[in-house]
Design a protein around this motif. Structure first.
Motif, PDB file in Angstrom:
ATOM      1  N   TRP A  72      11.448  14.088   4.357  1.00 26.06           N
ATOM      2  CA  TRP A  72      10.588  13.686   5.231  1.00 26.06           C
ATOM      3  C   TRP A  72      10.366  11.574   5.370  1.00 26.06           C
ATOM      4  O   TRP A  72       9.791  11.110   6.637  1.00 26.06           O
ATOM      5  N   LYS A  73      10.681  10.880   4.437  1.00 25.89           N
ATOM      6  CA  LYS A  73       9.965   9.829   4.966  1.00 25.89           C
ATOM      7  C   LYS A  73      11.039   8.947   4.224  1.00 25.89           C
ATOM      8  O   LYS A  73      12.979   9.483   5.433  1.00 25.89           O
ATOM      9  N   THR A  74      10.965   7.452   4.486  1.00 35.33           N
ATOM     10  CA  THR A  74      11.731   6.327   4.879  1.00 35.33           C
ATOM     11  C   THR A  74      13.245   6.151   4.188  1.00 35.33           C
ATOM     12  O   THR A  74      12.391   6.384   2.882  1.00 35.33           O
ATOM     13  N   PRO A  75      13.940   4.936   3.763  1.00 37.70           N
ATOM     14  CA  PRO A  75      15.034   4.874   3.199  1.00 37.70           C
ATOM     15  C   PRO A  75      14.230   4.506   1.871  1.00 37.70           C
ATOM     16  O   PRO A  75      14.195   4.954   0.419  1.00 37.70           O
ATOM     17  N   VAL A  76      13.311   3.493   2.393  1.00 38.77           N
ATOM     18  CA  VAL A  76      12.638   2.394   1.003  1.00 38.77           C
ATOM     19  C   VAL A  76      11.728   3.411   0.415  1.00 38.77           C
ATOM     20  O   VAL A  76      11.783   3.260  -1.469  1.00 38.77           O
ATOM     21  N   GLU A  77      11.382   3.967   0.960  1.00 35.91           N
ATOM     22  CA  GLU A  77      10.216   5.012   0.324  1.00 35.91           C
ATOM     23  C   GLU A  77      10.608   6.114  -1.045  1.00 35.91           C
ATOM     24  O   GLU A  77      10.722   6.441  -1.933  1.00 35.91           O
ATOM     25  N   ARG A  78      12.319   6.824  -0.038  1.00 40.36           N
ATOM     26  CA  ARG A  78      13.367   7.773  -0.813  1.00 40.36           C
ATOM     27  C   ARG A  78      13.543   6.882  -2.335  1.00 40.36           C
ATOM     28  O   ARG A  78      13.800   7.746  -3.352  1.00 40.36           O
TER      29      ARG A  78
ATOM     30  N   SER B 263     -13.319   2.873  -6.159  1.00 41.49           N
ATOM     31  CA  SER B 263     -12.759   4.094  -5.778  1.00 41.49           C
ATOM     32  C   SER B 263     -11.968   3.765  -4.252  1.00 41.49           C
ATOM     33  O   SER B 263     -11.054   3.687  -3.588  1.00 41.49           O
ATOM     34  N   ALA B 264     -13.277   2.812  -3.078  1.00 37.77           N
ATOM     35  CA  ALA B 264     -13.476   2.580  -1.999  1.00 37.77           C
ATOM     36  C   ALA B 264     -11.772   1.785  -1.633  1.00 37.77           C
ATOM     37  O   ALA B 264     -10.524   1.370  -1.277  1.00 37.77           O
ATOM     38  N   ARG B 265     -11.361   0.270  -2.650  1.00 33.98           N
ATOM     39  CA  ARG B 265     -10.957  -0.474  -3.071  1.00 33.98           C
ATOM     40  C   ARG B 265      -9.397  -0.029  -3.041  1.00 33.98           C
ATOM     41  O   ARG B 265      -8.501  -0.323  -2.649  1.00 33.98           O
ATOM     42  N   ALA B 266      -9.359   0.745  -4.368  1.00 31.68           N
ATOM     43  CA  ALA B 266      -8.012   1.773  -4.711  1.00 31.68           C
ATOM     44  C   ALA B 266      -7.687   2.461  -3.766  1.00 31.68           C
ATOM     45  O   ALA B 266      -6.174   2.374  -3.672  1.00 31.68           O
ATOM     46  N   LEU B 267      -8.750   3.118  -3.309  1.00 33.54           N
ATOM     47  CA  LEU B 267      -7.481   3.819  -1.750  1.00 33.54           C
ATOM     48  C   LEU B 267      -7.214   3.094  -1.003  1.00 33.54           C
ATOM     49  O   LEU B 267      -6.029   2.976  -0.226  1.00 33.54           O
ATOM     50  N   LEU B 268      -7.599   2.249  -0.494  1.00 35.66           N
ATOM     51  CA  LEU B 268      -6.994   1.034   0.423  1.00 35.66           C
ATOM     52  C   LEU B 268      -5.668   0.340  -0.156  1.00 35.66           C
ATOM     53  O   LEU B 268      -4.914   0.247   0.506  1.00 35.66           O
ATOM     54  N   ALA B 269      -6.078   0.184  -1.665  1.00 34.79           N
ATOM     55  CA  ALA B 269      -4.998  -1.208  -2.011  1.00 34.79           C
ATOM     56  C   ALA B 269      -3.831   0.365  -2.198  1.00 34.79           C
ATOM     57  O   ALA B 269      -3.112  -0.009  -1.652  1.00 34.79           O
TER      58      ALA B 269
ATOM     59  N   ARG C 163       3.414  -1.044   3.127  1.00 35.45           N
ATOM     60  CA  ARG C 163       4.094  -2.188   3.111  1.00 35.45           C
ATOM     61  C   ARG C 163       5.792  -1.782   2.969  1.00 35.45           C
ATOM     62  O   ARG C 163       6.656  -2.067   2.860  1.00 35.45           O
ATOM     63  N   LEU C 164       6.030  -0.523   2.450  1.00 39.17           N
ATOM     64  CA  LEU C 164       6.889   0.251   1.555  1.00 39.17           C
ATOM     65  C   LEU C 164       7.937   0.974   2.668  1.00 39.17           C
ATOM     66  O   LEU C 164       9.424   0.308   3.594  1.00 39.17           O
ATOM     67  N   ARG C 165       6.642   1.804   4.044  1.00 36.84           N
ATOM     68  CA  ARG C 165       7.171   1.823   4.887  1.00 36.84           C
ATOM     69  C   ARG C 165       8.111   0.678   5.550  1.00 36.84           C
ATOM     70  O   ARG C 165       8.812   0.539   6.795  1.00 36.84           O
ATOM     71  N   ALA C 166       7.105  -0.601   6.044  1.00 36.75           N
ATOM     72  CA  ALA C 166       7.330  -1.460   7.378  1.00 36.75           C
ATOM     73  C   ALA C 166       9.208  -2.366   6.318  1.00 36.75           C
ATOM     74  O   ALA C 166       9.229  -2.323   7.077  1.00 36.75           O
ATOM     75  N   LEU C 167       8.427  -2.118   4.884  1.00 42.54           N
ATOM     76  CA  LEU C 167      10.076  -3.040   4.714  1.00 42.54           C
ATOM     77  C   LEU C 167      11.241  -1.828   5.407  1.00 42.54           C
ATOM     78  O   LEU C 167      12.826  -2.731   5.443  1.00 42.54           O
ATOM     79  N   SER C 168      10.804  -0.609   5.053  1.00 42.69           N
ATOM     80  CA  SER C 168      12.122  -0.169   4.874  1.00 42.69           C
ATOM     81  C   SER C 168      12.109  -0.447   6.625  1.00 42.69           C
ATOM     82  O   SER C 168      14.014  -0.691   7.440  1.00 42.69           O
ATOM     83  N   SER C 169      11.347   0.309   7.594  1.00 49.76           N
ATOM     84  CA  SER C 169      11.835  -0.520   8.852  1.00 49.76           C
ATOM     85  C   SER C 169      12.406  -2.265   9.133  1.00 49.76           C
ATOM     86  O   SER C 169      13.295  -2.081  10.014  1.00 49.76           O
ATOM     87  N   LEU C 170      12.391  -3.201   8.345  1.00 51.96           N
ATOM     88  CA  LEU C 170      12.757  -4.156   8.538  1.00 51.96           C
ATOM     89  C   LEU C 170      14.617  -3.679   7.637  1.00 51.96           C
ATOM     90  O   LEU C 170      15.155  -4.733   8.322  1.00 51.96           O
ATOM     91  N   TRP C 171      14.061  -3.044   6.819  1.00 57.10           N
ATOM     92  CA  TRP C 171      15.919  -2.978   6.462  1.00 57.10           C
ATOM     93  C   TRP C 171      16.643  -2.927   7.153  1.00 57.10           C
ATOM     94  O   TRP C 171      17.720  -2.853   7.724  1.00 57.10           O
TER      95      TRP C 171
END
Length: 332
Positions: free
Chosen positions: A180-186, A305-311, A318-326
């Motif tokens: 169910w994930k993008t190729p880069v995530e996998r 904790s808030a900053r950690a969840l945002l990170a 960014r992984l999903r965006a990288l997959s779309s660019l790939w």
């Protein structure tokens, strides 16, 4: 006096007699050879004739069995090619799953299809919560507002792991491969998700400044996570080795024989039983991820904790965006 016609020689020719005699002897010899061959053929006993008949019947059955085996191989090859096409098509469709109404992967079964639909809804709700948290952090909201949003996101992560557990019971390999994930995530998956130890390492630079107690607690949590990950990885490797040995232990009987079918059936049942334990490894890996998030929340302050969840959210986005660019990259 005897009358002799001009074209008839009644005289006795020794050479002609010899020729006639030789011709008769050769004819007799040929007849004897023919009679001898006939007798040798007719002289076979009932056992020999029955053995010849059995050999002919065995050869005929062997040809039929070989023909059926070749036809079975060809049918299996065509079926495998069709499955590979469907799998490739499903993977290509899985890249673009982003809306709740998208119901691709019809070949994955009802359980995995429901999971992908629910996960799409989960991701949509998760993005809303992250946007709300980001706005609260940028607005320098109080700890009370931040705590409420952080708790909502943590509860939302619990829901994600619950959905994955149900999907693993339906099809463990679907979760393991991250279909169910993008190729880069996998590419970065470990047992259907992220590595807790790697996530803690990623967050270290986003949580400064940390107290000595916090730093020591995060280092301890990272080490314990690595130990559990190592145990689970070795367990999966042992499972793979066990299944390989089970499948390789079959005897080399003739294809199609009853003993070979029974042996193959027993091997498949044993291998299926072993593969059933894969769900347990996936569940333990998700438990580790959830416990890591919860312990991280206990170690950090509300704002940290808030900053950690945002990170974390930004990293996976960014992984999903990288997959779309790939995928959209120009082909050479």
């Amino acid at each position: 006096m005897a009358y002799a016609s001009p074209g008839t020689d009644t005289s006795t020719d020794p050479d002609a007699d010899d020729k006639n005699q030789m011709f008769e002897l050769g004819h007799l010899a040929a007849n004897d050879a023919f009679d001898s061959g006939s007798k040798s053929k007719d002289g076979l006993g009932p056992k020999a004739l029955r053995r010849l008949a059995q050999n002919r019947e065995a050869a005929r059955k062997s040809r039929l069995k070989k023909k059926a085996y070749v036809e079975q191989l060809e049918a299996s090859r065509l079926k495998l090619a069709q499955l590979e096409k469907e799998l490739q098509r499903a993977r290509q469709q899985g890249i673009f799953i982003s809306t709740p109404g998208n119901q691709s992967h019809s070949t994955c079964g009802n359980g995995t299809l429901a999971f992908e639909t629910e996960h799409a809804r989960w991701l949509e709700e998760h993005n809303k919560l992250i946007n709300e948290l980001r706005a609260a952090v940028n607005a320098h909201s109080g700890d009370g507002d931040l705590r409420r949003i952080v708790d909502s996101i943590m509860a939302h992560y619990c829901e994600s792991f619950r959905l994955k557990g149900a999907a693993a019971r339906a099809d463990a390999f679907h979760v393991l491969s991250g279909m169910w994930k993008t190729p880069v995530e996998r590419c970065f998956l470990w047992l259907g998700g992220f590595r807790s130890s790697e996530l803690l390492k990623l967050l270290a630079s986003h949580l400064e400044p940390l107290t000595e107690q916090q730093l020591a607690s995060i280092c301890s949590l990272q080490q314990s996570s690595q130990q559990v990950e190592k145990v689970l990885s070795h367990g999966v490797e042992a499972l793979q080795q066990s299944v390989t040995e089970t499948l390789a232990s079959g005897s080399l009987n003739s294809a199609g024989s009853s003993s070979n079918i029974a042996d193959c059936t027993a091997l498949m049942e044993a291998a299926m039983t072993k593969l059933g334990t894969l769900e347990n490894f996936l569940q333990e890996a998700d438990n580790l991820r959830l416990q890591t998030l919860q312990q991280m929340q206990c170690i950090l302050t509300t704002r940290q904790s808030a900053r950690a969840l945002l990170a974390i959210s930004d990293y996976f986005s960014r992984l999903r965006a990288l997959s779309s660019l790939w995928i959209a990259r120009p082909q050479a």
